[in-house]
Design a protein around this motif. Structure first.
Motif: not given
Length: 617
Positions: A59-60, A108-112, A375-381
């Motif tokens: 994510g980061q 994938e969850y974060a990147a996609i 955005r991506a790190l928020a999804i990952a977190f």
């Protein structure tokens, strides 16, 4: 884009369901592993741990290195790990392969999700995001169905489960070739100093849109001044969630914990529930899983459109609270022994038809309501936190309760699941953001844009950012759909005519705002929760008149297009009017809204039920 970005969710569903379906085979002598039931559970926990850590790690990197690099890298990690799973020769190797498979899927969850929201037009972002995330359950149905084949007598005991995992790798390889053609996010490129590449991608998108639709693109209304940076410090990302947007952080936690609790609790224990309390043979469990998985897929597909028209808050709150309410009679009937296998699965289908749309919307929410740089790190977190809390407690609790073989105790688990989901729905009512059909930068202003504004306030000019080694540049608020600037042609209005047109527009906008204020403060609408996305300041949550005026100008353009078409063609039936003005490209519900506004303002008239005409006739 949809196929390249979304098909991996099918892989995730296939992976999780495949392990559940082949678990019994892995415990048999001659399988090559001979795992115990406890080791199967441990493998599932290791997969989840890998997914959580992979989401945080990748994510980061997604926010730092770009969306495309990471959604290629994470798919490669998945491919290598799932092939390794097919060649597992000992429990420790199986665990290791499952960990890295989970890490690839978690990344994938974060990147996609970040790539989806930055590449899909705002008008259909909710629907597309929900359908893509919901495709997980299509993979689950495929996994359960294929398990019936791979575990049949066609393959020997040691081979069938290995071929099943290898099949997932083949599908992943096909997705990799498609994904190579998906572009990098122009938003990410511009903010990180790659404006030439961003311009090239957006120019190509605009050219294709004009060719495919035959429509000209309207001139953009808004700009942002962005301080370009090659890297965003992690401390800035952490500060954003907990200091700048604390309410949105609470909302994200509530939504993810709720969906992770009920989903992981049921997913890992549905087969055990069916066999323990309803006497379903293990060989028939995949059939029930297929029925359940298809209902989970149909929920986002059939309800997704309403997240862009009815709105985020009522739909997310409705799906969370609706699934919670349906869980209560299920628990009561289960406790009283009033269910059979088919009535039980009917309740489960109805509950998760709603819950699936809500769970997919949780990913949509956290990817929309935080600035682009985070955005991506928020999804990952939120994925990692929700899975670590709800995704761990749910399976453990249901597993213990099912182990008692007492329906009363299992009913308690369903009551708890209903309560956790209800909390997510209540949080959405009070903390949700009305982000439907809104530009991402209107929902949460990029941090680099905030920096540029602060520097401009201090120095009186935005060029101050360049003196510190960075470049300050003006960019369109939403890179792809609002990029186009038409060439100046002969015959354009002079300055006086433009000024008169703008004054008339401003007066219409003010009058429309007054009518809207009356509607929103009287009658039933005054109870509608959350600020309007078009009126919300991305930083404070208060009213932002600049954003409100921009939304009204867009509506005015649509009204003008309707009035002009009727002036040219005379009385026209509604369906033909949609075609004449190209309203299919405006977004869900926008034509109806513009048509009603045009009637209210006397710009057009209704000739008959579905026929409209110019006011001059």
């Amino acid at each position: 884009m949809v196929i390249g970005l979304g098909a991996v969710w099918i892989l995730d569903g296939l992976e999780v369901t495949m392990v559940s379906s082949v678990a019994a085979r892995l415990t048999e002598e001659g399988s090559g592993l001979s795992l115990s039931a406890g080791q199967i559970g441990l493998a599932g926990a290791i997969y989840i741990a890998g997914a959580c850590l992979g989401a945080l790690f990748f994510g980061q990197l997604t926010d730092r290195l770009g969306r495309k690099k990471m959604f290629i890298a994470t798919l490669l990690v998945y491919l290598v790990a799932t092939v390794a799973t097919a060649f597992a020769f000992a429990p420790w190797f199986f665990y290791l392969a499952r960990f890295f498979t989970g890490a690839g899927i978690g990344g994938e969850y974060a990147a996609i999700n970040s790539a989806i929201d930055e590449l899909i037009p705002a008008r259909v972002r909710g629907q597309v995001d929900l359908v893509i995330n919901g495709s997980y359950w299509l993979g689950a149905a495929i996994g359960a169905g294929s398990a019936l084949f791979f575990l049949s007598d066609v393959f020997p005991t040691w081979l069938g489960w290995r071929v099943a995992f290898a099949a997932g790798a083949v599908l992943g390889l096909a997705i990799l070739f498609v994904r190579r053609h998906v572009p990098e996010s122009p938003r990410w490129l511009f903010i990180h100093g790659h404006e030439d590449e961003a311009e090239r991608i957006v120019d190509e998108i605009e050219r294709e849109v004009r060719q495919e639709t035959g429509e000209e693109l309207s001139e953009p209304e808004d700009t942002l001044t962005v301080r370009q940076r090659r890297a965003i410090p992690f401390r800035m990302i952490a500060r954003t969630a907990f200091k700048l947007y604390p309410k949105r952080t609470v909302l994200g936690v509530a939504l993810f914990v709720g969906q992770a609790f009920i989903y992981n609790g049921i997913t890992f224990n549905l087969g055990t529930l069916l066999s323990t309390f309803f006497g379903v043979a293990s060989g028939l469990v995949p059939i029930f899983i297929i029925i359940w998985a298809l209902s989970n897929f149909l929920g986002p597909v059939l309800l997704g459109r309403f997240f862009d028209t009815v709105g985020r808050i009522p739909m997310i709150a409705g799906t969370y609270l609706g699934s919670a309410l349906l869980t209560i009679p299920l628990a009561i009937l289960l406790m009283n022994g009033a269910l059979n296998r088919w009535t039980f699965i009917a309740f489960i289908v109805a509950i998760f038809f709603l819950a699936s749309a809500g769970a997919s919307a949780a990913y949509l929410t956290v990817s929309e309501v935080f600035p682009m740089e985070t955005r991506a790190l928020a999804i990952a977190f939120f994925y990692a936190l929700g899975t670590a809390i709800g995704g761990t407690v749910g399976p453990l609790l249901f597993g213990r309760l099912i182990g008692t073989e007492e329906a009363v105790f299992v009913a308690v688990g369903f009551f708890i699941a209903a309560g956790v989901m209800a909390l997510g729905g209540v949080a959405e009512i009070f903390l949700g953001v009305r982000s439907e059909q809104a530009n991402l930068e209107d929902i949460a202003q990029p941090l680099t844009a905030s920096e540029a504004e602060e520097e401009s306030d201090e120095s009186g000019e935005s060029e101050e950012a360049g003196k510190s080694g960075d470049e300050s540049t003006s960019a369109d608020t939403a890179a792809a759909p609002r990029h186009h600037r038409p060439e100046v042609e002969d015959g354009v209005p002079d300055d006086d005519e433009r000024a008169r047109d703008r004054a008339e527009l401003d007066e219409r906008v003010r009058e429309r705002a007054r009518r809207r204020q009356v509607r929103e403060t009287t009658g039933g609408r005054r109870y509608r929760p959350g600020p309007s996305a078009a009126l919300s300041s991305s930083r404070t949550g208060g009213v932002d008149p600049v954003r409100a005026a921009s939304a009204d100008r867009a509506l005015d353009r649509e009204i003008a297009a309707i009035a002009a078409a009727l002036d040219e063609h005379g009385a026209t039936e509604r369906r033909e009017l949609v075609r004449l003005v190209g309203a299919r490209y405006w977004g869900p519900g926008r034509f109806a809204r513009a048509l009603d506004a045009a009637l209210d303002e006397g710009r057009i008239r209704r000739v008959s039920g579905r026929t409209y005409g110019p006011v001059g006739e």
